[in-house]
Design an enzyme around this catalytic site. Structure first.
Site, mmCIF file in Angstrom:
data_model
loop_
_atom_site.group_PDB
_atom_site.id
_atom_site.type_symbol
_atom_site.label_atom_id
_atom_site.label_comp_id
_atom_site.label_asym_id
_atom_site.label_seq_id
_atom_site.Cartn_x
_atom_site.Cartn_y
_atom_site.Cartn_z
ATOM 1 N N HIS A 91 0.925 -1.119 0.203
ATOM 2 C CA HIS A 91 0.064 0.040 -0.038
ATOM 3 C C HIS A 91 1.019 1.423 0.097
ATOM 4 O O HIS A 91 2.115 1.114 0.417
ATOM 5 C CB HIS A 91 -0.882 0.047 1.338
ATOM 6 C CG HIS A 91 -0.097 0.104 2.521
ATOM 7 N ND1 HIS A 91 0.545 1.079 3.093
ATOM 8 C CD2 HIS A 91 0.366 -1.043 3.480
ATOM 9 C CE1 HIS A 91 1.036 0.866 4.265
ATOM 10 N NE2 HIS A 91 0.867 -0.592 4.297
ATOM 11 N N GLU A 195 -2.035 -7.370 7.366
ATOM 12 C CA GLU A 195 -0.683 -7.156 8.058
ATOM 13 C C GLU A 195 -0.518 -8.004 9.194
ATOM 14 O O GLU A 195 -1.351 -8.558 9.704
ATOM 15 C CB GLU A 195 -0.319 -5.475 8.389
ATOM 16 C CG GLU A 195 0.727 -5.367 8.899
ATOM 17 C CD GLU A 195 1.978 -5.438 8.049
ATOM 18 O OE1 GLU A 195 2.134 -6.830 7.822
ATOM 19 O OE2 GLU A 195 2.721 -4.560 7.619
#
Length: 343
Positions: A91, A195
């Protein structure tokens, strides 16, 4: 009447070296720029059916030659073996990234990361900063250029982490590209692409209804729950547990998706875990970066020789922030400027 037991099997993954600069130990991941190196694809020839070259004409691009080679690998592979090309993207910069830089990693990890924000910015399920948005837009422009100039094979299927910064990055990166009508940008949100899980609020995802409202064209994998089922303020995922999670989501993709070219939008820690499971050398991704990997997957009979999964551990926190190093005048000016940019 006895019931025969199914023979156990597992998927053995291998990152196939020799195709991308990122495969080489000599490539420095801290300085490497995939957008100035054709995604890192190496200039080379390919053997074909025993011949010394692939017979490609001079006007074929390296990506066209590579795509033909990958097609041939799959055509000639043994039963139970397949090749896929994964474009694994991190990202763009999020507000949690700027907060960690501002406070320093020690103070961030043990204190500030457990907060939702500081009254000026919010980093719980962190959104992209203006810089992060620009990073994703730059990758979009790069993909557009690659499609036009290199005839790069575009992803046939798109997957993303459920965290907001990844959903935004995926949307900004792929919306508006000249994709084949049969392979539009309709990403699937997968829980396990998130994550590394800890008590950091930036890694606590929003509800499914929030994601659906903000990204109405996105789809969700079967069984995706309304409320985050994995985040825990007290415990932290171990490396072996994360690698097991990464292997599980890869197994799901490889067993159920026949696509050869796949995009995965995820995070630095999860990308590192996926690379480890694939047997790729460690290669850190900066915010907004993408790494392509040629993967050989073979279904092997027998019990998997994977490491024992270690249970999650209790997160280490502090009641008050640790003392920060005495800043210099330059440090103060840079920090002030950074906070002004993200207000």
């Amino acid at each position: 009447m006895s019931t025969a037991l199914a023979t156990p099997s597992y998927i053995k993954y291998e990152s196939v070296p020799g195709y991308f600069l990122q495969d080489l130990d000599s490539t420095n991941d801290t300085t490497f720029n995939f957008m100035t190196t054709n995604f890192g694809l190496r200039n080379r020839t390919y053997t074909s059916s025993g011949s010394s070259t692939d017979g490609a004409t001079e006007n074929q691009t390296q990506w066209e030659r590579f795509a033909k080679h990958v097609w041939q690998l799959n055509e000639e592979s043994d039963y139970g073996v397949e090749y896929k090309v994964l474009f694994i993207g991190r990202h763009g910069e999020g507000y949690h990234n700027t907060a960690e830089s501002y406070y320093g990693t020690p103070a961030w990890n043990c204190y500030y990361s457990q907060m939702d924000g500081n009254g000026t910015i919010t980093w719980a399920d962190a959104q992209l900063t203006p810089k992060g948005i620009a990073q994703a837009q730059a990758v979009n422009a790069f993909w557009a250029k690659q499609i036009t100039e290199q005839s790069i094979p575009t992803p046939q299927k798109f997957y993303t982490s459920p965290l907001s910064r990844c959903c935004a990055t995926a949307a900004l990166t792929f919306t508006g590209l000249a994709l084949p009508a049969s392979q539009p940008f309709i990403p699937q949100v997968k829980e396990l692409l998130r994550e590394w899980i800890s008590g950091h609020t930036c890694d606590r995802r929003s509800n499914m209804s929030y994601i659906a409202a903000n990204y109405p064209t996105f789809t969700f994998e079967e069984g995706f729950q309304e409320v985050d089922p994995l985040w825990n303020a007290t415990f932290v995922e171990t490396t072996s547990a994360q690698n097991e999670r990464s292997r599980s989501v890869l197994d799901d993709i490889f067993m159920n998706d026949p696509s050869t070219y796949i995009s995965i939008t995820t995070h630095s820690g999860e990308a590192a875990s996926i690379l480890s499971v694939l047997g790729h050398r460690p290669f850190s991704l900066s915010t907004g970066a993408v790494i392509p990997i040629l993967v050989r997957a073979e279904t092997v009979t027998g019990r998997p020789p994977f490491p024992t999964r270690q249970p999650w551990t209790v997160i280490s926190t502090c009641a008050t922030p640790p003392p920060s190093p005495t800043p210099t005048t330059d440090d103060i000016e840079r920090s002030a400027a950074r906070m002004m940019r993200i207000q």
